[in-house]
Scaffold this motif. Structure first.
Motif, PDB file in Angstrom:
ATOM      1  N   ASN A 156      -6.943   5.947   7.087  1.00 63.09           N
ATOM      2  CA  ASN A 156      -6.791   5.235   8.367  1.00 63.09           C
ATOM      3  C   ASN A 156      -6.433   3.761   8.141  1.00 63.09           C
ATOM      4  O   ASN A 156      -6.979   2.857   8.776  1.00 63.09           O
ATOM      5  N   GLY A 157      -5.499   3.539   7.211  1.00 66.19           N
ATOM      6  CA  GLY A 157      -5.091   2.182   6.909  1.00 66.19           C
ATOM      7  C   GLY A 157      -3.584   2.044   6.811  1.00 66.19           C
ATOM      8  O   GLY A 157      -2.854   3.018   6.614  1.00 66.19           O
ATOM      9  N   VAL A 158      -3.116   0.813   6.968  1.00 61.85           N
ATOM     10  CA  VAL A 158      -1.705   0.477   6.805  1.00 61.85           C
ATOM     11  C   VAL A 158      -1.623  -0.676   5.825  1.00 61.85           C
ATOM     12  O   VAL A 158      -2.356  -1.662   5.945  1.00 61.85           O
ATOM     13  N   SER A 159      -0.765  -0.554   4.831  1.00 59.34           N
ATOM     14  CA  SER A 159      -0.628  -1.641   3.863  1.00 59.34           C
ATOM     15  C   SER A 159       0.827  -1.762   3.426  1.00 59.34           C
ATOM     16  O   SER A 159       1.567  -0.772   3.385  1.00 59.34           O
ATOM     17  N   THR A 160       1.218  -3.000   3.100  1.00 62.84           N
ATOM     18  CA  THR A 160       2.560  -3.296   2.607  1.00 62.84           C
ATOM     19  C   THR A 160       2.449  -3.781   1.177  1.00 62.84           C
ATOM     20  O   THR A 160       1.646  -4.670   0.875  1.00 62.84           O
ATOM     21  N   HIS A 161       3.233  -3.186   0.312  1.00 64.21           N
ATOM     22  CA  HIS A 161       3.200  -3.518  -1.107  1.00 64.21           C
ATOM     23  C   HIS A 161       4.571  -4.025  -1.532  1.00 64.21           C
ATOM     24  O   HIS A 161       5.599  -3.443  -1.187  1.00 64.21           O
ATOM     25  N   GLU A 162       4.561  -5.089  -2.300  1.00 64.51           N
ATOM     26  CA  GLU A 162       5.794  -5.653  -2.840  1.00 64.51           C
ATOM     27  C   GLU A 162       5.896  -5.260  -4.312  1.00 64.51           C
ATOM     28  O   GLU A 162       4.995  -5.527  -5.097  1.00 64.51           O
ATOM     29  N   ILE A 163       6.988  -4.606  -4.674  1.00 63.20           N
ATOM     30  CA  ILE A 163       7.203  -4.208  -6.060  1.00 63.20           C
ATOM     31  C   ILE A 163       8.575  -4.706  -6.504  1.00 63.20           C
ATOM     32  O   ILE A 163       9.479  -4.915  -5.680  1.00 63.20           O
TER      33      ILE A 163
END
Length: 520
Positions: A86-93
């Motif tokens: 139940n989460g939203v996350s943005t990852h920079e790679i």
């Protein structure tokens, strides 16, 4: 830099990529979006991955990237992203590509994990640029404010990466002054790191200053006349690694006569001798053990010959340039290395810090698969009985510095380096040269005047041991004022980035550079 005018030298690039939506099952309650904010056909490509996980537990997804270069190299990398329930996350790679500067490559992606449909499907992220031109990014705010059509590729400043490696696909970047002010500290620091390792940045709308060296790169600013040329961005020249490799290590030689004898003997043994003598008619069942035995024995014999001829492990040469930025507590490391290997029992290695790593084994078509996952590198970075080269770059925190002593007659310096210095040359703000030697960690010493001829001779000896890219940077810094060059003594190791331990590395030269009189 004494540049009389600013020229707008921006070249066309590939169109910017759109966001990708990864197909997932409806009952998984997962959404995955991938956005590529910058065009890049070489270097490292930045991606923003946003995952919405509405399932009832934490999940992991694997992102497999494959980049194919026009030189025959394939670069593979894996990134693992975990998102809580139940989460939203943005990852920079930042994804490495097969191509170094001016070596075009394509990039594709596969996604594996919970709820993903068609995990084997390859999503194309970029293709070859037929023109092979350098990519220059221009801020969308600069494009909108300009009264003329500006060449270059529009970029969105708010989406710039916070990792300097994600900018290495750009040859230059043009930003508005408001873009610069509104940036988060992480993105601004990444931009400064990128410039320090050789990038070129132009700001529009602020106080004007001519192109100025910042670290190993260039920084400039103009006011607001977009009808004029706005930047002499230029570019980094191609590096001739083939010539440098030939000067450092001997080529691998194969004794054709012994190999021919071995192949003929093996063919006779496995064929006529085995069939007619050892396993004649009526005793063909012996083939079930003679064939594997001869194969294993021949392999062992061949491996023994390789060990006797080339030995185990290998030997290599490294040259390093460490540019110090004490006002930011940063140091830029450029390391070029070449090795000649014998028999290798293992070829994987780990690097203890984020680096930019490229195979620099020379031009031409070279089949190689280069892999990485996190800090671990695998594949064909090092192969048995091979001559190979790599270029490694890092921008790391560091408090090392050489300080100028205040109140001293002439020029006095204080070394806060971990390595002893064999020789230091310094060109002051008036253009005069100073030198000194035998400077140990923590020591204070007065420099003495030096001649241009002595500096030129010393610099030539250093440049002869340097790798091609290091030599190019040293050449750019040669006439800069308030810049010092300090050659470390002996087999110094502070700036060295370790790779394969089986290689017996020799540090040919380690040079520290920077400014004495203040900030960049």
């Amino acid at each position: 830099m004494n540049t009389p005018s600013l020229l707008f030298l921006l070249m066309l690039a590939v169109p910017s990529a759109d966001s990708l939506w990864i197909q997932t099952r409806d009952d998984a309650h997962v959404r995955i979006d991938v956005h590529k904010p910058l065009p890049a056909n070489w270097g490292y490509s930045p991606l923003r991955v946003t995952i919405q996980n509405d399932s009832n537990r934490a999940r992991q997804w694997f992102f497999d990237f494959e980049s194919n270069g026009q030189n025959g190299k394939t670069r593979e990398s894996v990134f693992v992203i975990e998102v809580p329930s139940n989460g939203v996350s943005t990852h920079e790679i930042v994804v490495p590509q097969a191509g170094d500067l001016f070596e075009q490559s394509s990039l594709s992606m596969r996604v594996r994990g919970f709820g993903v449909l068609n995990p084997g499907y390859q999503y194309p992220l970029s293709s070859y640029d037929a023109q092979g031109s350098a990519t220059v990014g221009v801020s969308s705010t600069v494009v909108d404010a300009a009264s003329v059509t500006l060449p270059g590729t529009p970029v969105e400043p708010k989406l710039l990466p916070s990792d300097w490696r994600g900018l290495t696909g750009l040859n230059g970047l043009v930003l508005g002054e408001e873009d610069w002010i509104e940036m988060t500290p992480d993105v601004r620091n990444a931009l400064l790191d990128w410039v320090a390792r050789g990038g070129r940045l132009v700001r529009v709308g602020g106080k004007e200053f001519l192109p100025t060296l910042y670290g190993l790169g260039m920084h400039a600013s103009i006011e607001s006349d977009h009808d004029k040329a706005i930047a002499a961005l230029g570019g980094t020249p191609r590096a001739d690694y083939a010539a440098w490799i030939g000067q450092r290590v001997a080529p691998i030689t194969t004794r054709a006569g012994w190999l021919t004898v071995f192949l003929v003997a093996y063919a006779l043994l496995i064929g006529p001798v085995n069939l007619l003598v050892i396993s004649p008619q009526g005793k063909r069942a012996r083939l079930l053990w003679t064939m594997p035995a001869f194969s294993l024995g021949s392999s062992a014999f061949l491996a023994t010959l390789i060990l006797l001829q080339d030995g185990a492990g290998g030997a290599g040469h490294r040259s390093s340039l460490v540019y110090l930025l004490p006002h930011r507590n940063r140091e830029v490391v450029l390391q070029e290395q070449v090795s000649r290997t014998g028999a290798l029992l293992g070829t994987s290695f780990e690097v203890a810090e984020p680096v930019l790593l490229f195979d620099a084994s020379g031009g031409g078509w070279t089949l190689a698969r280069l892999g990485s996952e996190g800090a671990r590198f695998s594949g064909d970075w090092f192969r048995s009985r091979s001559v190979q080269a790599q270029r490694i770059e890092a921008v790391r925190p560091g408090r090392a510095r050489i300080e100028k002593l205040a109140g001293e007659p002439g020029v006095g310096v204080h070394s806060m380096l971990e390595d002893p210095i064999e020789t230091i040359y310094y060109r002051d703000r008036q253009g005069s040269l100073w030198t000194g030697g035998g400077l140990f960690p923590g020591e204070r010493r007065a420099l003495v005047p030096a001649s241009e001829q002595a500096f030129e001779a010393w610099w030539g000896e250093v440049a002869a041991m340097a790798g091609p890219r290091m030599e190019a940077h040293l050449r750019t810094l040669y006439w800069e004022r308030d810049v010092y060059f300090a050659k470390a003594a002996g087999d110094a190791s502070h700036g060295v980035i370790e790779t394969l331990e089986a290689i017996r590395w020799k540090q040919d030269v380690l040079v520290y550079a920077g400014r004495l009189d203040g900030e960049e």
